[in-house]
Design a protein around this motif. Sequence first.
Motif, short mmCIF file in Angstrom:
data_model
loop_
_atom_site.label_atom_id
_atom_site.label_comp_id
_atom_site.label_asym_id
_atom_site.label_seq_id
_atom_site.Cartn_x
_atom_site.Cartn_y
_atom_site.Cartn_z
N ASP A 128 4.53 8.34 -9.29
CA ASP A 128 4.79 9.81 -8.54
C ASP A 128 5.72 10.24 -7.59
OD1 ASP A 128 2.35 10.35 -10.10
OD2 ASP A 128 0.99 10.09 -9.23
N LEU A 129 5.65 8.74 -6.77
CA LEU A 129 6.96 9.04 -5.79
C LEU A 129 8.04 8.32 -5.89
CD1 LEU A 129 3.89 9.41 -3.04
CD2 LEU A 129 5.53 11.19 -4.73
N VAL A 130 8.21 7.55 -6.56
CA VAL A 130 9.31 6.77 -6.50
C VAL A 130 10.50 7.41 -8.01
CG1 VAL A 130 10.70 4.25 -7.17
CG2 VAL A 130 7.85 4.66 -5.54
N LEU A 131 9.81 7.14 -9.10
CA LEU A 131 10.47 7.47 -10.30
C LEU A 131 10.16 8.76 -11.04
CD1 LEU A 131 8.75 4.17 -12.54
CD2 LEU A 131 11.04 4.31 -11.43
N ARG A 132 9.46 9.81 -11.00
CA ARG A 132 9.62 11.27 -11.01
C ARG A 132 10.17 11.84 -9.51
NH1 ARG A 132 3.11 12.30 -13.54
NH2 ARG A 132 3.51 11.35 -15.31
N ALA A 133 9.18 11.40 -8.38
CA ALA A 133 10.39 12.42 -7.15
C ALA A 133 10.05 10.95 -6.28
CB ALA A 133 8.78 13.13 -6.51
N PRO A 134 11.68 11.13 -5.59
CA PRO A 134 12.08 9.73 -4.66
C PRO A 134 12.19 9.53 -3.29
CG PRO A 134 14.06 11.33 -5.55
CD PRO A 134 13.01 12.27 -5.95
N LEU A 135 10.48 9.87 -3.39
CA LEU A 135 9.97 9.82 -1.93
C LEU A 135 9.79 8.72 -1.39
CD1 LEU A 135 8.69 11.68 -0.17
CD2 LEU A 135 6.55 11.94 -0.35
N VAL A 136 9.23 7.45 -2.16
CA VAL A 136 9.31 5.94 -1.50
C VAL A 136 10.04 5.67 -1.54
CG1 VAL A 136 7.57 4.59 -1.29
CG2 VAL A 136 6.59 6.80 -1.21
N ASP A 137 11.02 5.07 -0.77
CA ASP A 137 11.82 3.94 -1.37
C ASP A 137 11.58 2.27 -1.22
OD1 ASP A 137 14.44 5.75 -0.48
OD2 ASP A 137 12.89 5.98 1.17
N GLU A 138 10.28 2.15 -0.89
CA GLU A 138 9.72 0.95 -0.92
C GLU A 138 8.40 0.64 -0.96
OE1 GLU A 138 10.75 -2.37 1.47
OE2 GLU A 138 10.71 -1.09 3.41
N VAL A 139 7.22 -0.38 -1.71
CA VAL A 139 6.23 -0.38 -1.91
C VAL A 139 5.79 -1.95 -1.53
CG1 VAL A 139 3.92 -0.06 -3.14
CG2 VAL A 139 6.23 1.53 -3.67
N VAL A 140 5.42 -2.28 -0.97
CA VAL A 140 4.69 -3.41 -0.20
C VAL A 140 3.44 -3.76 0.15
CG1 VAL A 140 5.37 -5.22 1.48
CG2 VAL A 140 7.36 -3.89 0.86
N VAL A 141 2.81 -5.23 -0.66
CA VAL A 141 2.02 -5.37 -0.22
C VAL A 141 2.05 -6.83 0.30
CG1 VAL A 141 -0.26 -6.36 -1.85
CG2 VAL A 141 1.05 -4.44 -2.53
N VAL A 142 1.33 -6.77 1.43
CA VAL A 142 1.02 -7.86 2.14
C VAL A 142 -0.26 -8.57 1.67
CG1 VAL A 142 1.36 -9.03 4.44
CG2 VAL A 142 2.38 -7.18 3.85
N ASP A 143 -0.25 -9.86 1.31
CA ASP A 143 -1.48 -10.55 0.66
C ASP A 143 -1.78 -10.98 1.79
OD1 ASP A 143 -3.34 -11.52 -0.18
OD2 ASP A 143 -1.99 -12.55 -1.82
N SER A 144 -3.22 -10.75 1.97
CA SER A 144 -4.33 -11.75 3.37
C SER A 144 -4.90 -12.72 3.24
CB SER A 144 -4.83 -10.07 4.33
OG SER A 144 -5.34 -11.17 5.76
N GLY A 145 -3.59 -13.37 2.34
CA GLY A 145 -5.20 -15.05 2.04
C GLY A 145 -5.49 -14.85 0.31
N SER A 146 -5.50 -14.11 -0.36
CA SER A 146 -6.85 -14.04 -1.54
C SER A 146 -6.51 -14.62 -2.23
CB SER A 146 -6.12 -12.44 -2.23
OG SER A 146 -5.58 -11.65 -1.32
N THR A 147 -8.12 -14.95 -2.93
CA THR A 147 -8.15 -16.20 -3.60
C THR A 147 -8.52 -15.74 -5.25
OG1 THR A 147 -10.64 -16.08 -3.17
CG2 THR A 147 -9.66 -17.24 -2.00
N ASP A 148 -8.02 -13.97 -5.19
CA ASP A 148 -8.16 -13.74 -6.45
C ASP A 148 -6.83 -13.58 -6.95
OD1 ASP A 148 -7.00 -11.49 -5.58
OD2 ASP A 148 -8.94 -10.16 -6.27
N ARG A 149 -6.63 -12.81 -8.33
CA ARG A 149 -5.53 -12.24 -8.83
C ARG A 149 -4.80 -11.04 -8.52
NH1 ARG A 149 -5.63 -10.02 -12.99
NH2 ARG A 149 -3.82 -10.72 -13.67
N THR A 150 -4.67 -10.90 -6.92
CA THR A 150 -4.30 -9.72 -5.58
C THR A 150 -2.85 -9.65 -6.45
OG1 THR A 150 -5.90 -8.82 -4.43
CG2 THR A 150 -4.11 -8.34 -3.68
N ALA A 151 -2.21 -10.82 -5.79
CA ALA A 151 -1.09 -11.32 -5.84
C ALA A 151 0.40 -10.98 -6.71
CB ALA A 151 -0.07 -11.73 -5.53
N ARG A 152 -0.40 -11.19 -8.07
CA ARG A 152 0.05 -11.18 -9.35
C ARG A 152 0.17 -9.58 -9.41
NH1 ARG A 152 -3.13 -15.87 -12.41
NH2 ARG A 152 -4.15 -15.80 -10.66
#
Length: 314
Positions: A58-82
């Motif tokens: 919605d906000l990168v491809l359709r409407a260029p509002l957001v320039d970057e989306v960053v997920v900061v992984d706080s030590g996940s033991t599941d597949r959050t990062a992937r």
Amino acid sequence: MLEEVERWLTDRSWSVADRPLHRVLAAKRATGQTVSVVLPALNEEATVGEIVSVIRRDLVLRAPLVDEVVVVDSGSTDRTARVAAAAGATVVHRDAILPRIPAVPGKGEVLWRSLLVTRGDIVCFVDADLREFSSDFVSGIVGPLLTEPDVQLVKAMYDRPLGTAAGQGGRVTELVARPLLNMHWPRLAGFVQPLGGEYAARRTLLEQLPFPVGYGVELGMLVDALHLVGLDALAQVDVGVRRHRHQDGQALGRMAAAIYRTAQLRLARGHLIRPSLTQFERTGDAFEPRTYSVDTEERPPMAEIAEYRTRRVA
């Protein structure tokens, strides 16, 4: 309620419908400001991918509002990062940011470190456990920062259902944060969701604020921003309904203790006599005590960190 707060509710409380996306985009083009979205994540593989996908669609491809989306992984033991990377986010592990300072567990720690791995003039934080996510959460709170030059920080407000009961979420807000704010910082009494994890702010403000490393980060940020830039620089936007994973009563107790401690430090800049909380769990015919440490550390304003200053010069 203070007259100043009543006026603020009229002047600085908006709905997402007040700023259509085309108007927000026009303001972004006119001002040339960039927007970063940060999702702090710990074991959120069930929800983080959908949130990232919606923001990018919605906000990168359709409407260029957001320039970057960053997920900061706080030590996940599941597949959050992937999952987050597959959805299109830039994923950075908490421990890889500013390795000179060893990381400690806590949401505030992750938000603080995120300033070093994002570039946006406006930084928007979104919790990674939201369900039925709408991109209005982002466009709604970023909008005033692009259209109102005097606004420095914007929080989302919303209904928080608990199960099928409307408006019964936010138990720590109602039992701890709201009484504290009304009694000690009554100018902040107008915030509907003072502890909400969805808010956006100008980088120039965030880099001047200390960050409590744990659950007290939202309350601490509101109080410190009030003292630094004043009430009229703060705002809130109604984005509808927030659905997320609810924590059990004991987890909420630990959250409440961290928030109380954050408030106490700001009231007296003193020290806790005993920075711990004992709770009880039934085991068979007895109650077993469990004692947890209460977060007692805060990170300094990012503007004081040498690596951050060096990056800005570069």
